[in-house]
Design an enzyme around this catalytic site. Structure first.
Site, PDB file in Angstrom:
ATOM      1  N   GLY A   1      -2.575 120.413   5.132  1.00  0.00           N
ATOM      2  CA  GLY A   1      -2.137 120.770   4.986  1.00  0.00           C
ATOM      3  C   GLY A   1      -1.915 121.963   4.538  1.00  0.00           C
TER       4      GLY A   1
ATOM      5  N   SER B   1      -6.337 116.266  14.858  1.00  0.00           N
ATOM      6  CA  SER B   1      -4.171 116.541  14.818  1.00  0.00           C
ATOM      7  C   SER B   1      -4.136 117.146  13.721  1.00  0.00           C
ATOM      8  CB  SER B   1      -4.176 115.086  14.956  1.00  0.00           C
ATOM      9  OG  SER B   1      -4.569 114.054  13.725  1.00  0.00           O
ATOM     10  N   ASN B   2      -5.315 116.858  12.985  1.00  0.00           N
ATOM     11  CA  ASN B   2      -6.065 117.810  11.281  1.00  0.00           C
ATOM     12  C   ASN B   2      -5.248 119.361  11.420  1.00  0.00           C
ATOM     13  OD1 ASN B   2      -7.478 116.187   9.688  1.00  0.00           O
ATOM     14  ND2 ASN B   2      -5.787 116.129   9.733  1.00  0.00           N
ATOM     15  N   LEU B   3      -5.890 119.677  12.611  1.00  0.00           N
ATOM     16  CA  LEU B   3      -5.752 121.029  13.191  1.00  0.00           C
ATOM     17  C   LEU B   3      -4.758 122.053  13.503  1.00  0.00           C
ATOM     18  CD1 LEU B   3      -9.322 121.342  15.299  1.00  0.00           C
ATOM     19  CD2 LEU B   3      -9.059 121.555  12.816  1.00  0.00           C
TER      20      LEU B   3
ATOM     21  N   ARG C   1      -2.215 122.227  11.747  1.00  0.00           N
ATOM     22  CA  ARG C   1      -2.086 122.998  10.472  1.00  0.00           C
ATOM     23  C   ARG C   1      -3.171 123.263   9.192  1.00  0.00           C
ATOM     24  NH1 ARG C   1      -1.559 118.644  11.098  1.00  0.00           N
ATOM     25  NH2 ARG C   1      -1.819 116.876   9.626  1.00  0.00           N
TER      26      ARG C   1
ATOM     27  N   LYS D   1     -14.361 116.616   5.180  1.00  0.00           N
ATOM     28  CA  LYS D   1     -12.983 117.860   4.572  1.00  0.00           C
ATOM     29  C   LYS D   1     -13.796 118.460   3.308  1.00  0.00           C
ATOM     30  CE  LYS D   1      -9.358 116.090   7.019  1.00  0.00           C
ATOM     31  NZ  LYS D   1      -7.567 116.259   6.470  1.00  0.00           N
TER      32      LYS D   1
ATOM     33  N   ASP E   1       0.161 113.448   0.850  1.00  0.00           N
ATOM     34  CA  ASP E   1       1.463 113.757   1.034  1.00  0.00           C
ATOM     35  C   ASP E   1       2.030 111.900   1.092  1.00  0.00           C
ATOM     36  OD1 ASP E   1      -0.457 112.552   1.707  1.00  0.00           O
ATOM     37  OD2 ASP E   1      -0.864 112.594   4.282  1.00  0.00           O
ATOM     38  N   ASN E   2       1.804 111.564  -0.355  1.00  0.00           N
ATOM     39  CA  ASN E   2       2.269 110.277  -0.604  1.00  0.00           C
ATOM     40  C   ASN E   2       2.853 110.250  -1.704  1.00  0.00           C
ATOM     41  OD1 ASN E   2      -0.428 108.943  -2.260  1.00  0.00           O
ATOM     42  ND2 ASN E   2      -1.046 109.983  -0.610  1.00  0.00           N
TER      43      ASN E   2
ATOM     44  N   CYS F   1       3.901 112.075   6.655  1.00  0.00           N
ATOM     45  CA  CYS F   1       3.857 112.996   8.508  1.00  0.00           C
ATOM     46  C   CYS F   1       3.379 113.345   8.786  1.00  0.00           C
ATOM     47  CB  CYS F   1       3.622 114.436   7.672  1.00  0.00           C
ATOM     48  SG  CYS F   1       3.484 115.397   6.173  1.00  0.00           S
TER      49      CYS F   1
ATOM     50  N   CYS G   1       5.581  99.663  15.377  1.00  0.00           N
ATOM     51  CA  CYS G   1       6.036 101.220  15.716  1.00  0.00           C
ATOM     52  C   CYS G   1       4.043 101.707  15.597  1.00  0.00           C
ATOM     53  CB  CYS G   1       6.535 101.161  14.207  1.00  0.00           C
ATOM     54  SG  CYS G   1       4.944 100.958  12.888  1.00  0.00           S
TER      55      CYS G   1
END
Length: 391
Positions: A51, A79-81, A83, A96, A140-141, A202, A349
């Site tokens: 992102g 699901s990446n596309l 952003r 990637k 992101d972590n 995210c 979950c």
């Protein structure tokens, strides 16, 4: 305010083609030919082509950064596309790193792109950082953030840090060895990671795709300022952006004398803990696999299947026969009253992290035989319902 000397020496020359390409930079008095030569000579390492990495990589390439390293081991997912604009539809399933390299070279063929198709680890981080002038961290972590920080300190490198969540983002510059006593690092701002399960990723909490562009553009701007020595950087300041309010504010950060000196790299997964000790204890011996859950449901035994995600997630998908009681309601106590006393509660979950945390609260309230689903609805779908819509 922190005005810093240029990080990079200027390259010997700009070619005729480069003068033409970067002409809109060259006619800015503060940047000019000298600044552009510094960009040409710069080696910048971007961690993650996701992102934040996506827009940052494209703009650093367009700006004329001579060498760009990309640390990335993931593959492009649909699901990446929403952003990650460096990748396109035809890149789904591709590396990637390789997809990002192709896009960068399409933007600017004069850039030297170096791929590091690996997971950043304590064993490789310091040596890798030593090869570059500047690091950009858009991961992101928390485990990787602390690793990047500590490795940057040990490699004596400045780095630009950014993070995003839902509608908010943060950016700062950290550099332990900054001149004039201005040095500080990420641990001066965040000495300890948040408790496990407190801050959703995210993937669990979502992110407004276009927010990435706002934060990444600030990160890229800071990189250009550091390389060329123009302006006032965010060293010593945290910039907080709220897309809903459309507000940018900066908060002063000072060196915390209590921050321990960083002398070595540690086990960052253990330091940050994916789940809390209470959740790990609760899940031990009380975890079922998707197939075991299927057998349990088919056996006719009295089972209460409880979805502990948020209502918006429930609307996307859920396991048939489940009841929604969000984790927040269970932990606050209000949701506990909805749990049936006469059946075994099985919590699930998205990936199994939140359900383990919720299981701890449920067991503490006296539901000793409660269970949770290993791997969450993602694992359930993969193994038992491959046609289920996934997010």
């Amino acid at each position: 305010m922190t005005s810093l000397p240029p990080l990079v020496e200027p390259a010997a020359e700009l070619t005729r083609d480069e003068v033409s390409r970067y002409s809109r930079h060259l006619i800015i008095p503060d940047l000019g030919v000298d600044g552009q030569k510094r960009l040409k000579n710069a080696k910048v390492l971007v961690i993650g082509a996701g992102g934040l990495g996506s827009p940052t990589l494209l703009y650093l390439a367009a700006a004329g950064v001579g060498t760009i390293g990309i640390v990335e081991f993931d593959v492009v997912d649909e699901s990446n596309l929403q952003r990650q604009i460096i990748h396109g539809q035809s890149d789904i399933g591709r590396s990637k790193a390789q997809s990002a390299r192709d896009s960068v070279l399409e933007v600017n063929p004069y850039v030297n792109v170096v791929l590091h198709e690996l997971r950043l680890e304590p064993e490789n981080a310091v040596d890798l950082f030593a090869q570059y002038d500047l690091i950009l961290d858009g991961t992101d972590n928390f485990a990787t953030r602390y690793l990047v920080n500590d490795a940057a300190v040990l490699a004596h490198k400045p780095y630009v840090w950014g993070s995003i969540y839902r509608f908010e983002g943060q950016v700062s510059v950290f550099w332990e060895d900054a001149p004039d006593g201005l040095g500080l690092n990420y641990r001066d701002l965040y000495p300890e990671p948040p408790p496990p399960g407190m801050v959703p990723s995210c993937a669990e909490g979502g992110v407004l795709g276009i927010l990435c562009a706002s934060i990444a553009s600030v990160m890229g701007t800071e990189a250009i300022k550091l390389i060329t020595g123009i302006g006032e950087t965010l060293l010593g300041r945290l910039m907080v952006y709220d897309a809903l309010d459309m507000s940018y504010r900066t908060i002063k950060i000072r060196k915390d004398p209590a921050t321990p000196k960083i002398t070595e790299l540690i086990d960052y997964e253990a330091f940050c803990g994916v789940v809390s000790e209470a959740a790990a204890d609760a899940a031990a011996g009380s975890t079922v696999t998707p197939r075991e859950l299927r057998e349990l449901l088919d056996s006719g035994k009295p089972v209460a299947l409880i979805d502990v995600r948020e209502p918006v997630e429930w609307e996307i998908n859920h396991i048939e026969g489940a009841e929604l009681i969000p984790k927040s309601a269970l932990e606050a106590g209000a949701g506990l009253a909805k749990l049936p006393q006469d059946r075994v509660a099985v919590l699930y979950c998205k990936t199994g992290v939140r359900s383990a945390e919720a299981l701890a609260a449920v067991k503490k309230a006296g539901f000793a035989d409660a269970l949770h689903l290993q791997g969450g609805i993602v694992a359930w779908a993969k193994q038992l319902e491959p046609d289920m819509v996934m997010y």
